[in-house]
Enzyme design. Structure first.
Site, PDB file in Angstrom:
ATOM      1  N   GLU A  81       0.833  -1.217   0.000  1.00 31.73           N
ATOM      2  CA  GLU A  81       0.000   0.000   0.000  1.00 31.73           C
ATOM      3  C   GLU A  81       0.864   1.262   0.000  1.00 31.73           C
ATOM      4  OE1 GLU A  81      -3.220   0.010   2.821  1.00 31.73           O
ATOM      5  OE2 GLU A  81      -3.505   2.173   2.582  1.00 31.73           O
ATOM      6  N   LYS A 263      -7.799  -0.599  11.089  1.00 31.62           N
ATOM      7  CA  LYS A 263      -7.166  -1.010   9.816  1.00 31.62           C
ATOM      8  C   LYS A 263      -5.896  -0.186   9.604  1.00 31.62           C
ATOM      9  CE  LYS A 263      -6.314  -1.121   5.240  1.00 31.62           C
ATOM     10  NZ  LYS A 263      -5.366  -0.265   4.504  1.00 31.62           N
ATOM     11  N   ASP A 279       3.014 -14.853  11.983  1.00 32.92           N
ATOM     12  CA  ASP A 279       1.702 -15.249  11.479  1.00 32.92           C
ATOM     13  C   ASP A 279       0.725 -14.067  11.642  1.00 32.92           C
ATOM     14  OD1 ASP A 279      -0.861 -16.281  11.177  1.00 32.92           O
ATOM     15  OD2 ASP A 279      -0.379 -18.188  12.130  1.00 32.92           O
ATOM     16  N   HIS A 378      -2.581  11.361  -0.617  1.00 33.43           N
ATOM     17  CA  HIS A 378      -2.734  10.176  -1.454  1.00 33.43           C
ATOM     18  C   HIS A 378      -2.759  10.499  -2.945  1.00 33.43           C
ATOM     19  CE1 HIS A 378      -4.006   6.576   1.092  1.00 33.43           C
ATOM     20  NE2 HIS A 378      -3.379   7.416   1.875  1.00 33.43           N
TER      21      HIS A 378
HETATM   22  P1  NDP Z   1       7.197 -24.214  15.669  1.00 35.88           P
HETATM   23  O1  NDP Z   1       6.747 -25.513  16.165  1.00 35.88           O
HETATM   24  O2  NDP Z   1       7.555 -24.061  14.239  1.00 35.88           O
HETATM   25  O3  NDP Z   1       8.486 -23.705  16.465  1.00 35.88           O
HETATM   26  C1  NDP Z   1       8.623 -23.722  17.800  1.00 35.88           C
HETATM   27  C2  NDP Z   1       9.871 -24.505  18.052  1.00 35.88           C
HETATM   28  O4  NDP Z   1      11.032 -23.690  17.853  1.00 35.88           O
HETATM   29  C3  NDP Z   1       9.948 -24.957  19.479  1.00 35.88           C
HETATM   30  O5  NDP Z   1       9.188 -26.092  19.682  1.00 35.88           O
HETATM   31  C4  NDP Z   1      11.427 -25.168  19.654  1.00 35.88           C
HETATM   32  O6  NDP Z   1      11.721 -26.511  19.270  1.00 35.88           O
HETATM   33  C5  NDP Z   1      12.071 -24.239  18.616  1.00 35.88           C
HETATM   34  N1  NDP Z   1      12.847 -23.186  19.314  1.00 35.88           N
HETATM   35  C6  NDP Z   1      14.146 -22.892  19.085  1.00 35.88           C
HETATM   36  N2  NDP Z   1      14.545 -21.907  19.887  1.00 35.88           N
HETATM   37  C7  NDP Z   1      13.497 -21.573  20.664  1.00 35.88           C
HETATM   38  C8  NDP Z   1      13.310 -20.612  21.705  1.00 35.88           C
HETATM   39  N3  NDP Z   1      14.306 -19.823  22.121  1.00 35.88           N
HETATM   40  N4  NDP Z   1      12.089 -20.524  22.286  1.00 35.88           N
HETATM   41  C9  NDP Z   1      11.064 -21.306  21.875  1.00 35.88           C
HETATM   42  N5  NDP Z   1      11.193 -22.237  20.899  1.00 35.88           N
HETATM   43  C10 NDP Z   1      12.403 -22.371  20.296  1.00 35.88           C
HETATM   44  O7  NDP Z   1       6.214 -23.058  15.967  1.00 35.88           O
HETATM   45  P2  NDP Z   1       5.170 -22.689  17.064  1.00 35.88           P
HETATM   46  O8  NDP Z   1       4.836 -23.775  18.014  1.00 35.88           O
HETATM   47  O9  NDP Z   1       5.628 -21.401  17.636  1.00 35.88           O
HETATM   48  O10 NDP Z   1       3.920 -22.474  16.119  1.00 35.88           O
HETATM   49  C11 NDP Z   1       3.888 -21.416  15.217  1.00 35.88           C
HETATM   50  C12 NDP Z   1       3.454 -21.913  13.845  1.00 35.88           C
HETATM   51  O11 NDP Z   1       2.188 -22.580  13.949  1.00 35.88           O
HETATM   52  C13 NDP Z   1       3.257 -20.798  12.878  1.00 35.88           C
HETATM   53  O12 NDP Z   1       3.804 -21.193  11.651  1.00 35.88           O
HETATM   54  C14 NDP Z   1       1.743 -20.669  12.773  1.00 35.88           C
HETATM   55  O13 NDP Z   1       1.376 -20.141  11.539  1.00 35.88           O
HETATM   56  C15 NDP Z   1       1.289 -22.078  12.945  1.00 35.88           C
HETATM   57  N6  NDP Z   1      -0.064 -22.340  13.422  1.00 35.88           N
HETATM   58  C16 NDP Z   1      -0.899 -21.382  13.941  1.00 35.88           C
HETATM   59  C17 NDP Z   1      -2.150 -21.696  14.425  1.00 35.88           C
HETATM   60  C18 NDP Z   1      -2.962 -20.601  15.053  1.00 35.88           C
HETATM   61  O14 NDP Z   1      -2.528 -19.493  15.153  1.00 35.88           O
HETATM   62  N7  NDP Z   1      -4.183 -20.886  15.500  1.00 35.88           N
HETATM   63  C19 NDP Z   1      -2.651 -23.054  14.386  1.00 35.88           C
HETATM   64  C20 NDP Z   1      -1.699 -24.003  13.854  1.00 35.88           C
HETATM   65  C21 NDP Z   1      -0.478 -23.653  13.388  1.00 35.88           C
HETATM   66  P3  NDP Z   1      12.885 -27.329  19.993  1.00 35.88           P
HETATM   67  O15 NDP Z   1      12.938 -26.878  21.417  1.00 35.88           O
HETATM   68  O16 NDP Z   1      12.453 -28.752  19.819  1.00 35.88           O
HETATM   69  O17 NDP Z   1      14.117 -26.981  19.240  1.00 35.88           O
END
Ligand code: NDP
Length: 426
Positions: A81, A263, A279, A378
């Site tokens: 935009e 918005k 997200d 604009h």
């Molecule tokens: P992920 O599962 O992709 O990532 C989180 C992982 O990152 C953790 O489990 C951890 O894995 C790793 N990690 C590494 N460093 C850190 C840190 N310092 N702190 C925390 N975690 C860390 O993502 P999320 O669980 O955050 O979920 C987000 C995703 O889910 C987005 O892509 C979103 O679009 C999607 N989503 C959203 C929904 C909604 O909003 N309703 C529903 C379903 C999906 P480890 O410790 O094993 O290395």
């Protein structure tokens, strides 16, 4: 090193990239990625979604010198935009001169829910869950031990009976997800609780899923703008400030206005959320639910005048479960550029920056609306879009834009006619 951004927007794209290089704002890899427009590789995109055919590009810009909690940030924006980046830059500059933004992170935990139905004895079920709270929290943590190792994990659990058109017993789990947004973390934990909760309540579980109404991840940003920055004329400055206050009150009372007010806020918030690989649907859903928390949809900002200091005070509070890890954040090279530009903020710092950008964007929009009107700024951008649509080349755009503005007649047909005229004369 103090950076001068004066005239930055008037420079060519190559000159802007050179300035980033001269000031060492990016590491070598990220500078090269930007210079050669190395964005998301198709092979990575193919892993991120389904039925992928190509990647889809949008302008990648930035707002310079946003001062948040006494730190200076160069804030990446992804938006299609026109005028959004210009408006945020204008507001950030004025607010920087007035001392910058101050923020408060109220908490940073995510909430998920398991909903149960066909629970025969509600009272006994609630008691049973409460008596087994510690075990349930432990079960949740066992389902995702790595987040516990990172210092996070399930923190609390509460239960509520919803007795409406249908009856539900809902268990809400609160989790510290550290640097992640936590959707997958929460969903894993909640699914692990489904069977134990069915056993404790005698009910059936309908679903187990994260809630995007992230009321345990609220962020507040405030600013105090010196009235003299609103206009050189003192009485005009006071008049503009009073109208901005009225505009924020109007957006609290009228959902038609509130929707547009918010918005405008999301023009900035979404741009940074996108640039940092977060997200944006989740952020929008949570914030719009929060805007309706009093029973009607309201504007998210509040503006008031502090007579003693002669300042216009702005405040925004909204849920911002922003992540620096997880999702697509580590996959997209442009997102890496954004984090480099922002000097690798923590999730809390990034949430503070994003709330501040929302407030900046709102200030710029309200100031324009109550003074010159939004169309004034604009017009040139609209004329430029029409010139591009009409097929004007770089060398023809300026002339075509100035003729469209002088005629005040904005249509694609007219732009094409003028362009034809320009070409015939040259
Ligand atoms: P992920 O599962 O992709 O990532 C989180 C992982 O990152 C953790 O489990 C951890 O894995 C790793 N990690 C590494 N460093 C850190 C840190 N310092 N702190 C925390 N975690 C860390 O993502 P999320 O669980 O955050 O979920 C987000 C995703 O889910 C987005 O892509 C979103 O679009 C999607 N989503 C959203 C929904 C909604 O909003 N309703 C529903 C379903 C999906 P480890 O410790 O094993 O290395």
């Amino acid at each position: 090193m103090k950076i001068s951004w004066t005239g930055f927007s008037k420079k060519s794209l190559q000159e802007r990239l050179q300035i980033l290089k001269d000031y060492h704002l990016l590491n070598e890899d990220n500078q090269t990625n930007l210079e050669h427009n190395h964005m998301l590789p198709l092979s990575t995109a193919d892993q991120m979604s389904e039925n992928v055919l190509a990647t889809f590009a949008l302008p990648y810009s930035f707002v310079p010198d946003v001062v948040v909690d006494e730190q200076v940030y160069q804030v990446p924006f992804v938006t299609e935009e026109p005028s959004v980046v210009a408006a945020a830059s204008f507001a950030a500059k004025i607010i920087k001169r007035s001392g910058g933004f101050k923020t408060t992170i109220h908490n940073r935990q995510m909430i998920g829910q398991v909903s149960l139905y066909q629970v025969a004895n509600i009272e006994a079920a609630i008691k049973n869950i409460q008596n087994h709270k510690q075990e349930l929290l432990e079960l949740a943590n066992q389902a995702h031990p790595s987040i516990v190792n990172r210092g996070g994990g399930a923190r609390d659990l509460r239960v509520e009976w919803l007795n409406g058109e249908a009856e539900f017993l809902v268990v809400y789990l609160t989790v510290d997800t550290q640097e992640a947004m936590g959707a997958n973390i929460l969903n894993t934990m909640l699914e692990a609780l489904k069977t134990p909760l069915e056993e404790l309540t005698g009910g059936e579980s309908l679903m187990a899923i994260l809630s995007n109404y992230a009321t345990e991840a609220l962020v507040t940003a405030t600013c105090e703008i010196d009235l003299r920055f609103l206009s050189r004329n003192k009485s005009e400055a006071i008049d503009i400030a009073k109208k901005i206050v009225l505009a924020s009150q109007f957006a609290k009372q009228d959902p038609y206005r509130a929707s547009t007010h918010n918005k405008g806020i999301f023009n900035g918030i979404d741009a940074v959320v996108l640039a940092t690989g977060n997200d944006w649907r989740a952020i929008e859903a949570g914030a719009h639910a929060y805007a309706s928390r009093n029973g009607s949809y309201q504007g998210l900002t509040t503006w008031s005048i502090k007579e003693v200091t002669q300042t216009l005070c702005g405040e925004i509070t909204l849920p911002l479960p922003i992540a620096t890890k997880g999702g697509s954040i580590g996959l997209n090279p442009t997102v890496k550029v954004s984090f480099d530009l922002l000097k690798q903020p923590t999730a809390k710092e990034l949430a503070s920056i994003i709330a501040s950008i929302g407030l900046a964007q709102n200030f710029a929009a309200l100031k324009a609306l109550v003074s010159t009107g939004i169309q004034h700024g604009h017009m040139k951008l609209q004329a430029k879009s029409l010139a591009l649509l009409a097929g004007a080349k770089d060398t023809e755009i300026a002339l075509l834009v100035s003729q469209l503005i002088s005629e005040k007649h904005f249509s694609l047909k007219r732009a094409q006619e003028i362009l034809e005229n320009i070409r015939q004369k040259s």
